[in-house]
Design an enzyme around this catalytic site. Structure first.
Site, PDB file in Angstrom:
ATOM      1  N   MET A  81      41.665  38.740  35.447  1.00  0.00           N
ATOM      2  CA  MET A  81      41.734  40.045  34.802  1.00  0.00           C
ATOM      3  C   MET A  81      43.148  40.347  34.295  1.00  0.00           C
ATOM      4  O   MET A  81      44.120  40.214  35.029  1.00  0.00           O
ATOM      5  CB  MET A  81      41.315  41.120  35.807  1.00  0.00           C
ATOM      6  CG  MET A  81      41.437  42.551  35.333  1.00  0.00           C
ATOM      7  SD  MET A  81      40.975  43.723  36.638  1.00  0.00           S
ATOM      8  CE  MET A  81      42.358  43.518  37.795  1.00  0.00           C
ATOM      9  N   SER A 135      40.664  34.112  40.090  1.00  0.00           N
ATOM     10  CA  SER A 135      40.140  35.450  40.331  1.00  0.00           C
ATOM     11  C   SER A 135      38.779  35.587  39.640  1.00  0.00           C
ATOM     12  O   SER A 135      37.912  34.749  39.856  1.00  0.00           O
ATOM     13  CB  SER A 135      41.148  36.504  39.874  1.00  0.00           C
ATOM     14  OG  SER A 135      40.862  37.751  40.471  1.00  0.00           O
ATOM     15  N   GLN A 136      38.575  36.599  38.781  1.00  0.00           N
ATOM     16  CA  GLN A 136      37.246  36.784  38.207  1.00  0.00           C
ATOM     17  C   GLN A 136      36.793  35.576  37.393  1.00  0.00           C
ATOM     18  O   GLN A 136      35.587  35.358  37.221  1.00  0.00           O
ATOM     19  CB  GLN A 136      37.196  38.050  37.349  1.00  0.00           C
ATOM     20  CG  GLN A 136      38.034  38.009  36.091  1.00  0.00           C
ATOM     21  CD  GLN A 136      37.986  39.324  35.312  1.00  0.00           C
ATOM     22  OE1 GLN A 136      37.723  40.395  35.871  1.00  0.00           O
ATOM     23  NE2 GLN A 136      38.229  39.262  34.016  1.00  0.00           N
ATOM     24  N   ASP A 195      45.263  38.634  51.134  1.00  0.00           N
ATOM     25  CA  ASP A 195      44.873  39.220  49.844  1.00  0.00           C
ATOM     26  C   ASP A 195      44.825  40.745  49.921  1.00  0.00           C
ATOM     27  O   ASP A 195      44.111  41.313  50.747  1.00  0.00           O
ATOM     28  CB  ASP A 195      43.503  38.689  49.430  1.00  0.00           C
ATOM     29  CG  ASP A 195      43.283  38.763  47.936  1.00  0.00           C
ATOM     30  OD1 ASP A 195      43.564  39.822  47.353  1.00  0.00           O
ATOM     31  OD2 ASP A 195      42.836  37.759  47.346  1.00  0.00           O
ATOM     32  N   HIS A 226      47.038  37.617  46.770  1.00  0.00           N
ATOM     33  CA  HIS A 226      46.132  37.170  45.724  1.00  0.00           C
ATOM     34  C   HIS A 226      46.828  36.292  44.685  1.00  0.00           C
ATOM     35  O   HIS A 226      47.823  36.682  44.074  1.00  0.00           O
ATOM     36  CB  HIS A 226      45.522  38.394  45.033  1.00  0.00           C
ATOM     37  CG  HIS A 226      44.353  38.080  44.165  1.00  0.00           C
ATOM     38  ND1 HIS A 226      43.189  37.516  44.648  1.00  0.00           N
ATOM     39  CD2 HIS A 226      44.149  38.246  42.828  1.00  0.00           C
ATOM     40  CE1 HIS A 226      42.331  37.359  43.658  1.00  0.00           C
ATOM     41  NE2 HIS A 226      42.888  37.787  42.542  1.00  0.00           N
TER      42      HIS A 226
END
Length: 302
Positions: free
Chosen positions: A37, A111-112, A229, A285
């Site tokens: 993102m 991530s996404q 995270d 993260h």
């Protein structure tokens, strides 16, 4: 913005951190990367750096860092506002037309990008994906805000409940990427009926046998969880865990979930066959060292 951070040694120290020896008689398996993102395909501090690192460590490898849009600005904007299903369609078309990928490729999503590439594996088996590496991907979605975990903050808990009032409306689902993997454990039925992306790829409304068959065709499905995270809530989602249905305090593992016991996605069978790999990184993260990357990730890119 979800930028990858190297915590120990910089890219310029690759030679010091150690090179990977590859057999020149056999061309390396190509690699496809999908960013997270607010990031882009070519940021030298994130995906551009990862691409350079892999190319230095595996000479001759073809690395495609996905760009969704005509330029970097559009690529970043689309990570927030372009329907994920449309993004997956765009990527599947890109991969099908790329002559460098026709014999198969490895993939690595950040991530996404981790769950987005899983959708590619399930929906688009040609060209074939060999290994899928999800680095901090939210495989069971999220129920919280970046660096604002709901279970430790009353304010965050309130905000996410307000968002949840409209998260599954058609307008929000169509135009806000993060809503498409928003997973409300307090109202699983609304999530199953309203989620246009995550509920589909996680087989929440029924079993699409091709999704299951295509995912099981992977050699390895590698999931990286960041032990500190503060971005993903709950972080157990990075290993396909999530909150126990009906509440938002206690989490359960993949192996304790109905998705696993009913084997709707084929993960139980993959786990027993040794195809699921659970890796941990001791950082926040997307924060890891080049040394960690070389040791833990590179073996799956050969």
């Amino acid at each position: 913005m979800e930028f990858v951070k190297f915590a120990v040694c910089g890219l310029w120290m690759v030679a010091v951190c150690g090179d990977v020896v590859v057999d020149k008689a056999e061309a390396p398996v190509p690699l496809v990367i999908w960013h997270g993102m607010g990031d882009s395909c070519c940021n030298p501090l994130s995906m551009g750096g990862i691409k350079k690192l892999v190319e230095q460590q595996i000479p001759g490898i073809y690395v495609l860092s996905l760009k969704i849009g005509d330029n970097i600005v559009q690529d970043m904007e689309n990570s927030f506002f372009l329907n994920v299903n449309k993004q997956v369609d765009i990527v599947c078309d890109q991969l099908a037309k790329d002559p460098n990928l026709q014999q198969g490729y490895n993939s690595m999503g950040f991530s996404q990008g981790g769950q987005f590439l899983r959708a590619v594996a399930q929906r688009c088996p040609s060209p074939p994906m060999k290994n899928l590496i999800s680095v901090g991907g939210q495989q069971q979605g999220v129920f919280g805000f970046p660096r604002c975990p709901g279970e430790s903050s009353h304010l965050c808990d309130w905000i996410r409940k307000v968002l949840n009032v409209g998260a599954y409306t058609r307008a929000i689902q169509e135009y806000l990427v993060q809503a498409e993997y928003w997973h409300d454990p307090l109202n699983e039925e609304e999530y199953r009926n309203g989620s246009i992306f995550l509920a589909d790829i996680n087989q929440e409304r029924g079993v699409n046998e091709s999704y299951k068959r295509n995912l099981q065709a992977l050699n390895k499905f590698v999931m990286v969880k960041f032990l500190k995270d503060s971005m993903v809530d709950p972080s157990d989602s990075e290993w396909f865990g999530f909150y126990k249905p009906g509440q938002d305090k206690e989490t359960i593992t993949l192996q304790e979930s109905s998705l696993y016991s009913e084997d709707r996605l084929g993960l139980r069978e993959m786990d027993k066959a040794g195809k699921l790999v659970f890796l941990a990184a001791d950082g926040d993260h997307l924060q890891f060292s080049v040394e960690w990357f070389n040791e833990k990730i590179l073996p799956f890119l050969r």
